[in-house]
Design a protein around this motif. Sequence first.
Motif, PDB file in Angstrom:
ATOM      1  N   VAL A 146       2.514   4.953  41.502  1.00 56.88           N
ATOM      2  CA  VAL A 146       2.115   4.772  40.043  1.00 56.88           C
ATOM      3  C   VAL A 146       0.659   4.141  39.591  1.00 56.88           C
ATOM      4  O   VAL A 146       0.483   2.954  40.086  1.00 56.88           O
ATOM      5  N   ALA A 147      -0.263   5.004  38.915  1.00 56.77           N
ATOM      6  CA  ALA A 147      -1.204   4.261  38.641  1.00 56.77           C
ATOM      7  C   ALA A 147      -1.445   3.885  37.167  1.00 56.77           C
ATOM      8  O   ALA A 147      -0.397   4.305  36.297  1.00 56.77           O
ATOM      9  N   ALA A 148      -1.956   2.849  36.677  1.00 56.67           N
ATOM     10  CA  ALA A 148      -1.946   2.370  35.511  1.00 56.67           C
ATOM     11  C   ALA A 148      -2.753   3.477  34.372  1.00 56.67           C
ATOM     12  O   ALA A 148      -3.487   4.111  34.703  1.00 56.67           O
ATOM     13  N   ASN A 149      -2.202   3.359  33.233  1.00 55.34           N
ATOM     14  CA  ASN A 149      -2.506   4.373  32.375  1.00 55.34           C
ATOM     15  C   ASN A 149      -3.844   4.054  31.832  1.00 55.34           C
ATOM     16  O   ASN A 149      -3.868   2.721  31.057  1.00 55.34           O
ATOM     17  N   PRO A 150      -5.051   4.541  31.844  1.00 53.31           N
ATOM     18  CA  PRO A 150      -6.038   3.919  31.030  1.00 53.31           C
ATOM     19  C   PRO A 150      -5.781   3.994  29.631  1.00 53.31           C
ATOM     20  O   PRO A 150      -6.807   2.993  28.883  1.00 53.31           O
ATOM     21  N   LEU A 151      -5.037   4.596  28.901  1.00 53.20           N
ATOM     22  CA  LEU A 151      -5.043   4.435  27.335  1.00 53.20           C
ATOM     23  C   LEU A 151      -4.247   3.003  27.030  1.00 53.20           C
ATOM     24  O   LEU A 151      -4.481   2.584  26.021  1.00 53.20           O
ATOM     25  N   TYR A 152      -3.478   2.526  28.069  1.00 52.57           N
ATOM     26  CA  TYR A 152      -3.007   1.118  27.601  1.00 52.57           C
ATOM     27  C   TYR A 152      -3.887  -0.066  28.536  1.00 52.57           C
ATOM     28  O   TYR A 152      -3.409  -1.277  28.227  1.00 52.57           O
ATOM     29  N   PHE A 206       7.692  -1.047  35.110  1.00 48.39           N
ATOM     30  CA  PHE A 206       6.925  -2.418  35.031  1.00 48.39           C
ATOM     31  C   PHE A 206       5.514  -2.375  35.506  1.00 48.39           C
ATOM     32  O   PHE A 206       5.063  -1.837  36.552  1.00 48.39           O
ATOM     33  N   ASN A 207       4.633  -3.237  34.809  1.00 52.82           N
ATOM     34  CA  ASN A 207       3.292  -3.417  35.235  1.00 52.82           C
ATOM     35  C   ASN A 207       2.928  -3.584  36.543  1.00 52.82           C
ATOM     36  O   ASN A 207       2.082  -3.043  37.435  1.00 52.82           O
ATOM     37  N   HIS A 208       3.822  -4.515  37.311  1.00 51.87           N
ATOM     38  CA  HIS A 208       3.749  -4.906  38.646  1.00 51.87           C
ATOM     39  C   HIS A 208       4.218  -3.645  39.565  1.00 51.87           C
ATOM     40  O   HIS A 208       3.921  -3.915  40.942  1.00 51.87           O
ATOM     41  N   ILE A 221       3.728  11.112  46.278  1.00 48.63           N
ATOM     42  CA  ILE A 221       3.281  11.766  44.913  1.00 48.63           C
ATOM     43  C   ILE A 221       2.650  10.708  44.022  1.00 48.63           C
ATOM     44  O   ILE A 221       2.882   9.571  44.188  1.00 48.63           O
ATOM     45  N   ASN A 222       1.773  11.129  43.408  1.00 45.82           N
ATOM     46  CA  ASN A 222       0.787  10.327  42.560  1.00 45.82           C
ATOM     47  C   ASN A 222       1.152  10.521  40.933  1.00 45.82           C
ATOM     48  O   ASN A 222       1.132  11.556  40.970  1.00 45.82           O
ATOM     49  N   VAL A 223       1.556   9.716  40.273  1.00 47.65           N
ATOM     50  CA  VAL A 223       1.699   9.762  38.600  1.00 47.65           C
ATOM     51  C   VAL A 223       0.820   8.843  38.247  1.00 47.65           C
ATOM     52  O   VAL A 223       0.744   7.656  38.783  1.00 47.65           O
ATOM     53  N   THR A 224       0.992   8.860  36.973  1.00 48.43           N
ATOM     54  CA  THR A 224       0.502   7.783  36.084  1.00 48.43           C
ATOM     55  C   THR A 224       1.381   7.217  35.131  1.00 48.43           C
ATOM     56  O   THR A 224       2.389   8.058  34.385  1.00 48.43           O
ATOM     57  N   ARG A 225       1.581   6.032  34.727  1.00 45.34           N
ATOM     58  CA  ARG A 225       2.736   5.373  33.821  1.00 45.34           C
ATOM     59  C   ARG A 225       2.509   5.883  32.645  1.00 45.34           C
ATOM     60  O   ARG A 225       1.549   6.217  32.292  1.00 45.34           O
ATOM     61  N   ALA A 243      16.554   3.136  35.631  1.00 43.88           N
ATOM     62  CA  ALA A 243      15.825   2.897  34.410  1.00 43.88           C
ATOM     63  C   ALA A 243      14.470   1.823  34.691  1.00 43.88           C
ATOM     64  O   ALA A 243      13.880   1.821  33.789  1.00 43.88           O
ATOM     65  N   ASP A 244      14.558   1.137  35.639  1.00 45.70           N
ATOM     66  CA  ASP A 244      13.227   0.304  35.921  1.00 45.70           C
ATOM     67  C   ASP A 244      11.908   1.316  36.214  1.00 45.70           C
ATOM     68  O   ASP A 244      10.897   0.621  36.497  1.00 45.70           O
ATOM     69  N   TYR A 245      12.148   2.763  36.350  1.00 43.90           N
ATOM     70  CA  TYR A 245      11.301   3.493  36.589  1.00 43.90           C
ATOM     71  C   TYR A 245      10.930   4.477  35.490  1.00 43.90           C
ATOM     72  O   TYR A 245      10.076   5.331  35.666  1.00 43.90           O
ATOM     73  N   GLY A 246      11.576   4.340  34.381  1.00 42.48           N
ATOM     74  CA  GLY A 246      11.492   5.385  33.399  1.00 42.48           C
ATOM     75  C   GLY A 246      12.988   5.947  33.112  1.00 42.48           C
ATOM     76  O   GLY A 246      13.883   5.335  33.181  1.00 42.48           O
ATOM     77  N   SER A 247      12.758   7.256  32.541  1.00 46.73           N
ATOM     78  CA  SER A 247      13.878   7.804  32.276  1.00 46.73           C
ATOM     79  C   SER A 247      13.687   9.434  32.106  1.00 46.73           C
ATOM     80  O   SER A 247      12.673   9.937  32.198  1.00 46.73           O
ATOM     81  N   SER A 248      14.912   9.933  32.138  1.00 50.66           N
ATOM     82  CA  SER A 248      15.009  11.315  32.422  1.00 50.66           C
ATOM     83  C   SER A 248      14.519  12.014  31.142  1.00 50.66           C
ATOM     84  O   SER A 248      14.448  11.291  30.205  1.00 50.66           O
ATOM     85  N   ALA A 249      14.066  13.015  31.194  1.00 55.24           N
ATOM     86  CA  ALA A 249      13.418  13.564  30.011  1.00 55.24           C
ATOM     87  C   ALA A 249      13.630  15.422  30.013  1.00 55.24           C
ATOM     88  O   ALA A 249      14.020  15.932  31.190  1.00 55.24           O
TER      89      ALA A 249
END
Length: 115
Positions: free
Chosen positions: A106-112, A81-83, A57-61, A33-39
């Motif tokens: 994990v890259a920061a999401n520019p929307l946020y 988490f942001n850190h 692999i590279n993903v975006t928050r 859960a520290d990394y997200g959730s199943s979808a």
Amino acid sequence: MLNTHRSALAILCAALTTVAAPALAAGPTGTAADYGSSAPHAAAQRSIELQPDTRHINVTRGETVTIVRAGQRFTWHVQTFNHQTTFALAEIAPKDMPVDGVQVYVAANPLYTGS
């Protein structure tokens, strides 16, 4: 009269603490859960096919991705988490999926971030 005001203030503080405490953000739990959730697979924005030599692999928050390897797949909504900018894919993959040694960046999401 002063004691009445102090008592009322103490009761009010206790009530606010009880109500506000659950509203505080939770910290890391040491689980997936520290990394997200199943979808659901249909929610994926893209699919990442892991090759035998894949090491990262590279993903975006905030992104939802389907990870595929050796005929197996799972879909994950990345919400760290942001850190938290890197973690082992094995933290979120099904236990029988061979992903040892693969890191997720994990890259920061520019929307946020307002970028």
